[in-house]
Design a protein around this motif. Structure first.
Motif, PDB file in Angstrom:
ATOM      1  N   LEU A  87       0.827  -1.213   0.000  1.00  0.00           N
ATOM      2  CA  LEU A  87       0.000   0.000   0.000  1.00  0.00           C
ATOM      3  C   LEU A  87       0.860   1.260   0.000  1.00  0.00           C
ATOM      4  O   LEU A  87       0.541   2.243  -0.675  1.00  0.00           O
ATOM      5  CB  LEU A  87      -0.927  -0.005   1.218  1.00  0.00           C
ATOM      6  N   GLY A  88       1.956   1.235   0.770  1.00  0.00           N
ATOM      7  CA  GLY A  88       2.857   2.382   0.777  1.00  0.00           C
ATOM      8  C   GLY A  88       3.442   2.652  -0.592  1.00  0.00           C
ATOM      9  O   GLY A  88       3.503   3.806  -1.054  1.00  0.00           O
ATOM     10  N   VAL A  89       3.862   1.601  -1.284  1.00  0.00           N
ATOM     11  CA  VAL A  89       4.404   1.736  -2.644  1.00  0.00           C
ATOM     12  C   VAL A  89       3.313   2.207  -3.605  1.00  0.00           C
ATOM     13  O   VAL A  89       3.550   3.063  -4.471  1.00  0.00           O
ATOM     14  CB  VAL A  89       4.992   0.392  -3.115  1.00  0.00           C
ATOM     15  N   LEU A  90       2.104   1.660  -3.450  1.00  0.00           N
ATOM     16  CA  LEU A  90       0.993   2.018  -4.339  1.00  0.00           C
ATOM     17  C   LEU A  90       0.630   3.490  -4.202  1.00  0.00           C
ATOM     18  O   LEU A  90       0.443   4.191  -5.208  1.00  0.00           O
ATOM     19  CB  LEU A  90      -0.215   1.141  -4.002  1.00  0.00           C
ATOM     20  N   VAL A  91       0.537   3.980  -2.974  1.00  0.00           N
ATOM     21  CA  VAL A  91       0.170   5.381  -2.757  1.00  0.00           C
ATOM     22  C   VAL A  91       1.256   6.311  -3.304  1.00  0.00           C
ATOM     23  O   VAL A  91       0.954   7.318  -3.955  1.00  0.00           O
ATOM     24  CB  VAL A  91      -0.065   5.652  -1.257  1.00  0.00           C
ATOM     25  N   ARG A  92       2.518   5.980  -3.070  1.00  0.00           N
ATOM     26  CA  ARG A  92       3.612   6.822  -3.568  1.00  0.00           C
ATOM     27  C   ARG A  92       3.629   6.870  -5.090  1.00  0.00           C
ATOM     28  O   ARG A  92       3.766   7.946  -5.692  1.00  0.00           O
ATOM     29  CB  ARG A  92       4.948   6.302  -3.043  1.00  0.00           C
ATOM     30  N   ALA A  93       3.472   5.709  -5.746  1.00  0.00           N
ATOM     31  CA  ALA A  93       3.464   5.667  -7.207  1.00  0.00           C
ATOM     32  C   ALA A  93       2.252   6.398  -7.777  1.00  0.00           C
ATOM     33  O   ALA A  93       2.348   7.060  -8.822  1.00  0.00           O
ATOM     34  CB  ALA A  93       3.487   4.216  -7.682  1.00  0.00           C
ATOM     35  N   SER A  94       1.112   6.294  -7.099  1.00  0.00           N
ATOM     36  CA  SER A  94      -0.091   7.006  -7.548  1.00  0.00           C
ATOM     37  C   SER A  94       0.109   8.511  -7.471  1.00  0.00           C
ATOM     38  O   SER A  94      -0.330   9.266  -8.356  1.00  0.00           O
ATOM     39  CB  SER A  94      -1.298   6.581  -6.701  1.00  0.00           C
ATOM     40  N   HIS A  95       0.770   8.962  -6.408  1.00  0.00           N
ATOM     41  CA  HIS A  95       1.076  10.387  -6.263  1.00  0.00           C
ATOM     42  C   HIS A  95       2.006  10.843  -7.378  1.00  0.00           C
ATOM     43  O   HIS A  95       1.771  11.895  -7.997  1.00  0.00           O
ATOM     44  CB  HIS A  95       1.721  10.643  -4.903  1.00  0.00           C
ATOM     45  N   TRP A  96       3.029  10.056  -7.657  1.00  0.00           N
ATOM     46  CA  TRP A  96       3.989  10.419  -8.704  1.00  0.00           C
ATOM     47  C   TRP A  96       3.332  10.477 -10.082  1.00  0.00           C
ATOM     48  O   TRP A  96       3.588  11.396 -10.856  1.00  0.00           O
ATOM     49  CB  TRP A  96       5.145   9.415  -8.723  1.00  0.00           C
ATOM     50  N   ILE A  97       2.473   9.502 -10.384  1.00  0.00           N
ATOM     51  CA  ILE A  97       1.867   9.474 -11.720  1.00  0.00           C
ATOM     52  C   ILE A  97       0.797  10.552 -11.856  1.00  0.00           C
ATOM     53  O   ILE A  97       0.536  11.050 -12.955  1.00  0.00           O
ATOM     54  CB  ILE A  97       1.283   8.078 -12.026  1.00  0.00           C
ATOM     55  N   THR A  98       0.184  10.946 -10.743  1.00  0.00           N
ATOM     56  CA  THR A  98      -0.843  11.995 -10.785  1.00  0.00           C
ATOM     57  C   THR A  98      -0.221  13.345 -11.090  1.00  0.00           C
ATOM     58  O   THR A  98      -0.733  14.117 -11.920  1.00  0.00           O
ATOM     59  CB  THR A  98      -1.605  12.070  -9.452  1.00  0.00           C
ATOM     60  N   TYR A  99       0.899  13.648 -10.438  1.00  0.00           N
ATOM     61  CA  TYR A  99       1.545  14.946 -10.611  1.00  0.00           C
ATOM     62  C   TYR A  99       2.642  14.913 -11.670  1.00  0.00           C
ATOM     63  O   TYR A  99       3.327  15.907 -11.881  1.00  0.00           O
ATOM     64  CB  TYR A  99       2.109  15.423  -9.275  1.00  0.00           C
ATOM     65  N   ARG A 100       2.793  13.738 -12.323  1.00  0.00           N
ATOM     66  CA  ARG A 100       3.729  13.573 -13.441  1.00  0.00           C
ATOM     67  C   ARG A 100       5.147  14.032 -13.092  1.00  0.00           C
ATOM     68  O   ARG A 100       5.863  14.594 -13.922  1.00  0.00           O
ATOM     69  CB  ARG A 100       3.227  14.330 -14.679  1.00  0.00           C
ATOM     70  N   SER A 101       5.511  13.818 -11.845  1.00  0.00           N
ATOM     71  CA  SER A 101       6.856  14.187 -11.421  1.00  0.00           C
ATOM     72  C   SER A 101       7.269  13.282 -10.265  1.00  0.00           C
ATOM     73  O   SER A 101       6.493  13.076  -9.322  1.00  0.00           O
ATOM     74  CB  SER A 101       6.910  15.652 -10.986  1.00  0.00           C
ATOM     75  N   ILE A 102       8.464  12.720 -10.369  1.00  0.00           N
ATOM     76  CA  ILE A 102       8.971  11.886  -9.294  1.00  0.00           C
ATOM     77  C   ILE A 102       9.805  12.712  -8.327  1.00  0.00           C
ATOM     78  O   ILE A 102       9.618  12.660  -7.115  1.00  0.00           O
ATOM     79  CB  ILE A 102       9.809  10.715  -9.861  1.00  0.00           C
ATOM     80  N   MET A 103      10.711  13.493  -8.858  1.00  0.00           N
ATOM     81  CA  MET A 103      11.577  14.301  -8.016  1.00  0.00           C
ATOM     82  C   MET A 103      10.934  15.648  -7.718  1.00  0.00           C
ATOM     83  O   MET A 103      10.429  16.311  -8.626  1.00  0.00           O
ATOM     84  CB  MET A 103      12.927  14.509  -8.696  1.00  0.00           C
ATOM     85  N   PRO A 104      10.894  16.064  -6.465  1.00  0.00           N
ATOM     86  CA  PRO A 104      10.229  17.321  -6.090  1.00  0.00           C
ATOM     87  C   PRO A 104      11.017  18.540  -6.556  1.00  0.00           C
ATOM     88  O   PRO A 104      12.232  18.480  -6.775  1.00  0.00           O
ATOM     89  CB  PRO A 104      10.199  17.246  -4.555  1.00  0.00           C
ATOM     90  N   CYS A 105      10.293  19.630  -6.695  1.00  0.00           N
ATOM     91  CA  CYS A 105      10.949  20.889  -7.047  1.00  0.00           C
ATOM     92  C   CYS A 105      11.750  21.398  -5.850  1.00  0.00           C
ATOM     93  O   CYS A 105      11.613  20.910  -4.727  1.00  0.00           O
ATOM     94  CB  CYS A 105       9.907  21.930  -7.460  1.00  0.00           C
ATOM     95  N   LEU A 106      12.556  22.395  -6.094  1.00  0.00           N
ATOM     96  CA  LEU A 106      13.499  22.872  -5.092  1.00  0.00           C
ATOM     97  C   LEU A 106      12.811  23.311  -3.807  1.00  0.00           C
ATOM     98  O   LEU A 106      13.261  22.995  -2.708  1.00  0.00           O
ATOM     99  CB  LEU A 106      14.334  24.023  -5.662  1.00  0.00           C
ATOM    100  N   ASN A 107      11.687  24.023  -3.914  1.00  0.00           N
ATOM    101  CA  ASN A 107      11.020  24.558  -2.728  1.00  0.00           C
ATOM    102  C   ASN A 107       9.737  23.796  -2.374  1.00  0.00           C
ATOM    103  O   ASN A 107       8.931  24.284  -1.576  1.00  0.00           O
ATOM    104  CB  ASN A 107      10.687  26.045  -2.948  1.00  0.00           C
TER     105      ASN A 107
END
Length: 358
Positions: A87-107
């Protein structure tokens, strides 16, 4: 996935020439996250299936009540840890695919915090699965020696060790500002997380086959003692035991070998290895890590037809526990069917030692 490389994706990348950023440009993040979501969903389903309460059908023998309860309870806690990790992996991957970004912006502190929490959940519960895996093996050994199950110690190990390792690994990685990619931070921030992840995996891969090998020898003694002989039928029992042990070890190796290979490459030739090889390993980890729950659902289940019955979820309120043992009295030897009394054995013919079969 419980991989230190993937966990660094949650960090800020203040250096535009960072090697991780260069590799990420070659990664199809949409496909990667889609694969992760699919595999983690399968993992969730496999864990849920394993957790569902069962009615166990076994014979009235001193081994039966021990194995049906002891083995099943450990398997359920293993599946519970698998479920929350997936579930932890699923939620993280869902967040990444929703916002189309894996690495966060600087701020972007919110994305860093959310990613770090999901990574901590996955890391904690995957570490717990590794502990439960080796606890199951130890309990099998103790069972053959007719010793009591130290259940409280299993729980202490399975819940406290992951807290300790996850806090050290991810605490050093993310605290205080979510920056872990500066060159001076490599040894202090990233290396400890690799060690607390890969050392437990390596221990399980080494210790489990050894313990299962010792358990096989104990089983040979038990079978020979009970039957008073060791003929082709007894050898068939032992062959079944060895196959089941092999499948359990194989499932664990298949799920976590890509992580170890990735770690070796990163620390031996990170700046020289082609990015395609790293990306292939990342895809393998995205597939295999969450599938541990599905594989465990296959290798730990009872394989004999009619040996257990799934209790329907809407009837769960009628059950007093996850598993219930039905003691069945046989009216004649011809009515005996092959059943499991040790939780690791599979289908075997009807013999005088058949109560050790699945």
């Amino acid at each position: 996935m419980a991989d230190p490389t993937i966990q660094t994706f949650c960090c800020h990348h203040v250096n535009g020439s960072d090697m991780a950023l260069l590799v990420m440009k070659s990664l199809n993040t949409t496909a990667y996250n889609a694969i992760t979501i699919l595999s983690s969903t399968l993992g969730v389903l496999g864990a849920l299936y394993q957790i569902l309460p069962r009615e166990q059908y076994v014979y009235n023998h001193k081994w039966i009540s021990i194995t049906a309860i002891r083995g099943r309870k450990i398997i359920v806690w293993l599946a519970f840890s698998d479920l929350l990790a997936s579930l932890g992996v699923l939620v993280r991957a869902s967040h990444w695919i929703t916002y189309r970004s894996i690495m966060p912006c600087l701020n972007d502190k919110t994305s860093v915090l959310f990613c770090a929490i999901c990574s901590a959940v996955a890391q904690y519960f995957y570490t717990s699965t590794w502990v439960w895996t080796i606890c199951y093996t130890i309990d099998m050994k103790l069972l053959l020696l007719e010793k009591k199950s130290p259940r409280i110690y299993y729980h202490l190990a399975a819940w406290i060790i992951p807290i300790f390792l996850t806090t050290i690994g991810l605490g050093l990685l993310y605290i205080p500002n979510g920056e872990c990619h500066t060159r001076e931070n490599v040894s202090f921030k990233i290396l400890p997380n690799f060690l607390v992840t890969y050392v437990p995996i390596t221990i399980v891969m080494i210790v489990n086959p050894i313990l299962y090998s010792l358990s096989t020898k104990d089983m040979e003694t038990v079978i020979a003692t009970i039957s008073g002989q060791f003929t082709s039928k007894e050898r068939e029992v032992m062959d079944a035991i060895k196959r089941k042990f092999f499948y359990i070890n194989l499932a664990f190796v298949l799920c976590w070998a890509p992580n170890l290979i990735n770690g070796v490459f990163i620390w031996s030739s990170w700046f020289h290895i082609p990015s395609k090889i790293i990306i292939i390993l990342w895809y393998l980890m995205a597939v295999m890590n969450p599938l541990q729950a599905l594989f465990n659902c296959i290798v730990y289940r009872r394989w004999t037809k009619g040996a257990e019955k799934i209790v329907k979820p809407w009837n769960c309120f009628k059950q007093l526990s996850f598993s219930r043992v039905h003691l069945i009295k046989s009216h004649s030897s011809s009515s005996l069917t092959t059943e499991e009394t040790l939780p690791l054995l599979e289908n075997l013919p009807r013999t005088r030692v058949s109560y050790y079969s699945n």
